[in-house]
Design an enzyme around this catalytic site. Structure first.
Site, PDB file in Angstrom:
ATOM      1  N   HIS A 244      -0.440   1.699  15.447  1.00  0.00           N
ATOM      2  CA  HIS A 244       0.780   2.123  14.767  1.00  0.00           C
ATOM      3  C   HIS A 244       2.018   1.911  15.624  1.00  0.00           C
ATOM      4  O   HIS A 244       3.136   2.175  15.174  1.00  0.00           O
ATOM      5  CB  HIS A 244       0.658   3.594  14.349  1.00  0.00           C
ATOM      6  CG  HIS A 244      -0.547   3.848  13.500  1.00  0.00           C
ATOM      7  ND1 HIS A 244      -1.732   4.339  14.008  1.00  0.00           N
ATOM      8  CD2 HIS A 244      -0.769   3.629  12.188  1.00  0.00           C
ATOM      9  CE1 HIS A 244      -2.621   4.431  13.044  1.00  0.00           C
ATOM     10  NE2 HIS A 244      -2.071   4.004  11.926  1.00  0.00           N
TER      11      HIS A 244
ATOM     12  N   TYR B 195      -1.354  -4.299  11.400  1.00  0.00           N
ATOM     13  CA  TYR B 195      -2.183  -4.642  10.251  1.00  0.00           C
ATOM     14  C   TYR B 195      -1.887  -6.042   9.717  1.00  0.00           C
ATOM     15  O   TYR B 195      -2.607  -6.542   8.850  1.00  0.00           O
ATOM     16  CB  TYR B 195      -1.975  -3.637   9.118  1.00  0.00           C
ATOM     17  CG  TYR B 195      -2.339  -2.210   9.459  1.00  0.00           C
ATOM     18  CD1 TYR B 195      -2.978  -1.885  10.650  1.00  0.00           C
ATOM     19  CD2 TYR B 195      -2.028  -1.168   8.589  1.00  0.00           C
ATOM     20  CE1 TYR B 195      -3.302  -0.576  10.970  1.00  0.00           C
ATOM     21  CE2 TYR B 195      -2.359   0.142   8.898  1.00  0.00           C
ATOM     22  CZ  TYR B 195      -2.984   0.437  10.084  1.00  0.00           C
ATOM     23  OH  TYR B 195      -3.307   1.731  10.389  1.00  0.00           O
TER      24      TYR B 195
ATOM     25  N   GLN C 274       2.145  -2.157   6.042  1.00  0.00           N
ATOM     26  CA  GLN C 274       2.381  -0.788   6.484  1.00  0.00           C
ATOM     27  C   GLN C 274       2.680  -0.685   7.976  1.00  0.00           C
ATOM     28  O   GLN C 274       3.546   0.086   8.396  1.00  0.00           O
ATOM     29  CB  GLN C 274       1.168   0.068   6.117  1.00  0.00           C
ATOM     30  CG  GLN C 274       1.515   1.452   5.645  1.00  0.00           C
ATOM     31  CD  GLN C 274       0.325   2.118   4.959  1.00  0.00           C
ATOM     32  OE1 GLN C 274      -0.674   2.431   5.596  1.00  0.00           O
ATOM     33  NE2 GLN C 274       0.437   2.321   3.660  1.00  0.00           N
ATOM     34  N   PHE C 275       1.970  -1.451   8.782  1.00  0.00           N
ATOM     35  CA  PHE C 275       2.200  -1.465  10.224  1.00  0.00           C
ATOM     36  C   PHE C 275       2.019  -2.891  10.731  1.00  0.00           C
ATOM     37  O   PHE C 275       1.186  -3.642  10.231  1.00  0.00           O
ATOM     38  CB  PHE C 275       1.217  -0.541  10.956  1.00  0.00           C
ATOM     39  CG  PHE C 275       1.381   0.912  10.620  1.00  0.00           C
ATOM     40  CD1 PHE C 275       2.359   1.680  11.233  1.00  0.00           C
ATOM     41  CD2 PHE C 275       0.560   1.511   9.686  1.00  0.00           C
ATOM     42  CE1 PHE C 275       2.510   3.022  10.925  1.00  0.00           C
ATOM     43  CE2 PHE C 275       0.703   2.850   9.364  1.00  0.00           C
ATOM     44  CZ  PHE C 275       1.690   3.608   9.986  1.00  0.00           C
TER      45      PHE C 275
ATOM     46  N   GLU D   4       0.838  -1.196   0.000  1.00  0.00           N
ATOM     47  CA  GLU D   4       0.000   0.000   0.000  1.00  0.00           C
ATOM     48  C   GLU D   4       0.880   1.256   0.000  1.00  0.00           C
ATOM     49  O   GLU D   4       1.784   1.385   0.842  1.00  0.00           O
ATOM     50  CB  GLU D   4      -0.891   0.024   1.239  1.00  0.00           C
ATOM     51  CG  GLU D   4      -1.824  -1.172   1.356  1.00  0.00           C
ATOM     52  CD  GLU D   4      -2.407  -1.297   2.758  1.00  0.00           C
ATOM     53  OE1 GLU D   4      -2.368  -0.303   3.508  1.00  0.00           O
ATOM     54  OE2 GLU D   4      -2.859  -2.393   3.114  1.00  0.00           O
TER      55      GLU D   4
ATOM     56  N   LEU E 254      -5.947  -1.871  -0.479  1.00  0.00           N
ATOM     57  CA  LEU E 254      -5.776  -1.923   0.968  1.00  0.00           C
ATOM     58  C   LEU E 254      -6.355  -3.233   1.499  1.00  0.00           C
ATOM     59  O   LEU E 254      -7.491  -3.303   1.920  1.00  0.00           O
ATOM     60  CB  LEU E 254      -6.456  -0.713   1.611  1.00  0.00           C
ATOM     61  CG  LEU E 254      -6.062  -0.347   3.040  1.00  0.00           C
ATOM     62  CD1 LEU E 254      -6.339   1.133   3.299  1.00  0.00           C
ATOM     63  CD2 LEU E 254      -6.799  -1.189   4.071  1.00  0.00           C
TER      64      LEU E 254
ATOM     65  N   GLU F 297      -4.356  -6.612   3.397  1.00  0.00           N
ATOM     66  CA  GLU F 297      -3.113  -7.316   3.701  1.00  0.00           C
ATOM     67  C   GLU F 297      -3.155  -8.782   3.271  1.00  0.00           C
ATOM     68  O   GLU F 297      -2.132  -9.350   2.868  1.00  0.00           O
ATOM     69  CB  GLU F 297      -2.802  -7.217   5.203  1.00  0.00           C
ATOM     70  CG  GLU F 297      -2.292  -5.862   5.632  1.00  0.00           C
ATOM     71  CD  GLU F 297      -3.378  -4.790   5.676  1.00  0.00           C
ATOM     72  OE1 GLU F 297      -3.040  -3.591   5.563  1.00  0.00           O
ATOM     73  OE2 GLU F 297      -4.565  -5.165   5.817  1.00  0.00           O
TER      74      GLU F 297
END
Length: 744
Positions: free
Chosen positions: A512, A467, A463-464, A410, A439, A441
């Site tokens: 995050h 996720y 991304q994190f 992403e 978007l 995963e």
């Protein structure tokens, strides 16, 4: 033959009376485009599949077979197999034995009955899994084995289809011919799983935008999932108008109708490079699996109605109606196949089985293959920089040196990633090699697994870390198990970059700043690397790609967000956490430790942010006269415990600093490893994060280790009081780690 089971009695009753059920459509052989010999061949494949199911139950009753989920009622998928090439990769539903048997006819020398019976018996001679599971698979037939995790194979089928088009853009190559079609099959109950819906959405999303997606997704709709009925019309209503897809349907009880629809599905997918949803209506016989007794949840009337819709009865009627075989020939063929299966089974159950842990585990790690790296002929920017900058430089070099390497995730393309790690790479290498994904995963990981299946080396970005958790089964149930369940014949090498861990400032909370890594560390065969500084990040990334390319491994790079842009160590502007790029040949092998200092009073064993915090704490501790050393793990799996013990054995005390949660943590493994090597427990200490989620705001680090906490625990370990020293600059004891970058 053995004593007939109820479904066999029904078949012979229909054979005697000639009262065969009529198909929904009255296709002639010419209209369907199938020869008489072709119809007879399909029926024989159906019979082989059915007799395997029947005999598996007999073997299970004798303790000679161990997993009896069967294909009875789904044998119409033999016609689907015949409509495709044997080189088209097929990710099969567990009720697709007839598909595998029919496909085996396309390749000389295949022995499907023998192979499948070895699998039923969990024999070490099973040519696909080596006795590790009853799976449908074959290297020669391009059928990677699937286990029964619900719908988990759909994302990688989507990825494999996408990879076919990607190889064409890269100039050819891969495991399958460029004009192949990827096939995957699944049940109507699995259709409702989020993994299936994600894969359908991703395939349609790509095709809607014009991306080549030669994919046929076969839904074998028998109307029930274990005991829960599928609403009438639900599958068709959900898919008939789905964007990006062609919807076709067929009566899976009728070989002619199924053959006609499957050929059309193959034509559309192959010629238009677009996804097709083939809805095959069928019936489930004998219950779900094993000892499941459908009498507990289905009425006698429903069971009797389903038995009357047996596809073998419909097929026998077609053979007789079209003059292909008469009643006597049909009965003779039925008996001959049954006797053959029984005879082969008695040989299969005598073959050796796995007996030792070493035999079972032999295929967890994939086999080696030649590397495909090109020489590096460019320059290296050696000006010191933070982790994000050096990772970007390393990725650029890797993309140049590995033309089969692709990035996906992403926001990694035009934006360059949330933290800028992939900046400018899409502009340099194109959107087909630096792919901005949707978007989802599960679909990102499935894309990578499918690309890895087809000879590419994907580097995926999650991304994190938080996720990952809704998609972790793609690593656990698919990526890391493929070599294991295929006896090393199939692999899906990949590198997964995950931004994670705590200490990020200005943005965050639990989603995050996530320090939950146990889910990664307990997956057999998965490697997890975690850099603490920019130079190590280069060495680990370059080794991760080598591992994927040459050793076909699945590697996770867990990258500390808080250190991406961090430049300073002790005070603002000191630039002591900037490092020079060590260059294209620098690699840090699995288990290779980092070390700082040579003191013998205390050894601190840590990783990631813990190294940074321990370096801050070291200034204060050394000012107190405590001589220490810091050991950086770098790799959080496959830890070399002998090397760890060697580095710390001469130290009076050992402190493990673990920024992840106390339970299920790296520190538990480290302490255990040292105790097993003879280190006394009174010399061992650990400082970990609390078993807590991470909150937002100023409290974001209170559950995590800090430089102050490291100093306090170190003093206690070596028997010093807190008042032993004063006058240390405040910046050195703050424990601050700054991300240096906000994000959207």
């Amino acid at each position: 033959m053995a004593d007939p089971l109820p479904q066999e009695k029904l078949f012979f009753s229909a054979l005697r009376s000639g009262d065969w059920p009529e198909p929904e459509q009255a296709w002639t052989l010419d209209e369907a485009g199938l020869s008489p010999a072709g119809l007879a061949e399909l029926f024989e494949s159906q019979l082989m599949s059915r007799h395997l199911d029947l005999h598996a139950r007999r073997l299970q009753a004798r303790g000679e077979a161990f997993y009896t989920i069967g294909s009875a009622g789904h044998e119409g998928n033999a016609a689907i197999a015949r409509a495709f090439r044997h080189t088209d990769p097929a990710f099969l539903h567990y009720r697709d034995a007839a598909f595998l048997i029919q496909r085996s006819r396309s390749v000389p020398g295949q022995t499907p009955l023998w192979d499948l019976l070895l699998s039923f018996a969990a024999s070490a001679d099973d040519p696909i899994s080596g006795g590790r599971h009853k799976v449908l698979g074959s290297k020669a037939l391009h059928v990677p084995p699937q286990t029964s995790t619900i719908a988990s194979h759909l994302p990688k089928a989507m990825g494999a289809a996408y990879g076919l088009g990607l190889w064409r853009r890269l100039g050819g190559g891969g495991e399958w011919p460029a004009d192949s079609v990827a096939i995957c099959s699944f049940g109507d109950a699995s259709f409702n799983h989020s993994t299936a819906q994600g894969a359908l959405n991703a395939a349609g999303w790509a095709a809607y935008q014009g991306s080549p997606m030669p994919l046929v997704m076969v839904c074998e709709d028998n109307g029930i999932g274990i005991s829960t009925l599928t609403p009438d019309g639900w599958i068709e209503a959900s898919m008939r108008a789905r964007p990006g897809f062609h919807y076709l349907s067929c009566d899976g009880l009728d070989l002619l109708d199924t053959w006609r629809a499957a050929r059309e599905a193959a034509r559309i997918a192959r010629s238009r490079k677009q996804p097709v949803f083939l809805h095959m209506r069928c019936v489930r016989l004998f219950g779900h699996a094993g000892s499941d007794a459908q009498q507990a949840y289905m009425t006698p009337q429903r069971i009797k109605a389903d038995e009357a819709r047996d596809p073998l009865l419909v097929s026998a009627g077609l053979l007789q109606r079209h003059g292909v075989l008469d009643k006597g020939q049909i009965g003779e063929l039925y008996r001959a196949v049954g006797e053959c299966v029984a005879r082969v089974a008695e040989e299969a159950i005598r073959r050796p089985r796995l007996e030792t842990a070493a035999q079972v585990m032999a295929s967890i790690v994939p086999p080696l293959r030649p590397g495909r790296q090109r020489p590096w002929e460019g320059d290296v920017d050696t000006s010191p920089g933070p982790m994000a900058k050096l990772l970007n430089q390393s990725l650029h070099r890797l993309m140049c040196r590995h033309p089969h390497l692709v990035l996906a995730g992403e926001d990694i393309g035009r934006k360059g990633g949330v933290y800028g790690v992939t900046q400018k790479l899409q502009a340099q290498f194109g959107p087909h090699r630096v792919i901005d994904t949707l978007l989802d995963e599960q679909s990102i990981l499935g894309l990578g697994i499918g690309l890895g299946h087809n000879g590419l080396v994907p580097i995926l970005e999650i991304q994190f870390l938080a996720y990952l958790h809704n998609a972790e089964d793609q690593l656990r149930g698919e990526a890391a198990t493929l070599s294991f369940f295929s006896n090393g014949q199939y692999t899906n090498p990949m590198v997964v970059r995950i931004a994670g861990l705590g200490y990020q400032k200005g943005f965050g909370g639990h989603f995050h700043n996530d320090n939950a890594i146990a889910v990664l560390r307990d997956i057999p065969g998965l490697l997890v690397a975690c850099p603490s500084n920019a130079a190590d990040a280069v060495g680990l990334m370059q080794e991760a790609v080598r591992l994927a390319d040459e050793e076909q491994r699945v590697v996770v790079m867990l990258e500390p967000i808080a250190l991406y842009h961090n430049r300073d160590l002790h005070e603002e502007g000191d630039q002591k956490w900037c490092f020079a790029d060590p260059g294209p040949e620098h690699r840090l092998g699995v288990g290779e430790l980092g070390a700082w200092g040579e003191g013998r009073d205390l050894a601190i064993v840590t990783y990631g942010n813990g190294v940074y915090l321990s370096r801050q704490a070291a200034v204060r501790l050394e000012a107190e006269g405590i001589a220490l050393r810091i050991i950086d793990l770098r790799w959080l799996t496959a830890i070399d415990h002998d090397a760890v013990h060697h580095h710390v054995a001469e130290c009076g005390q050992v402190l493990v600093v673990d920024e992840c949660r106390r339970s299920g943590s790296v520190s538990e493994e480290l302490i255990t490893g040292l105790v097993e090597r003879g280190m006394e427990s009174h010399r061992l200490h650990r400082l970990t994060a609390e078993d807590s989620f991470i909150p937002l705001g100023r409290a974001a680090t209170v559950t995590l280790p800090s430089a102050d906490a490291i100093v306090e625990r170190a003093r206690r370990a070596v028997g010093r009081s807190d008042s032993a020293v004063s006058g240390v600059p405040a910046a050195a004891s703050s424990g601050k780690v700054s991300a240096g970058s906000d994000s959207e």
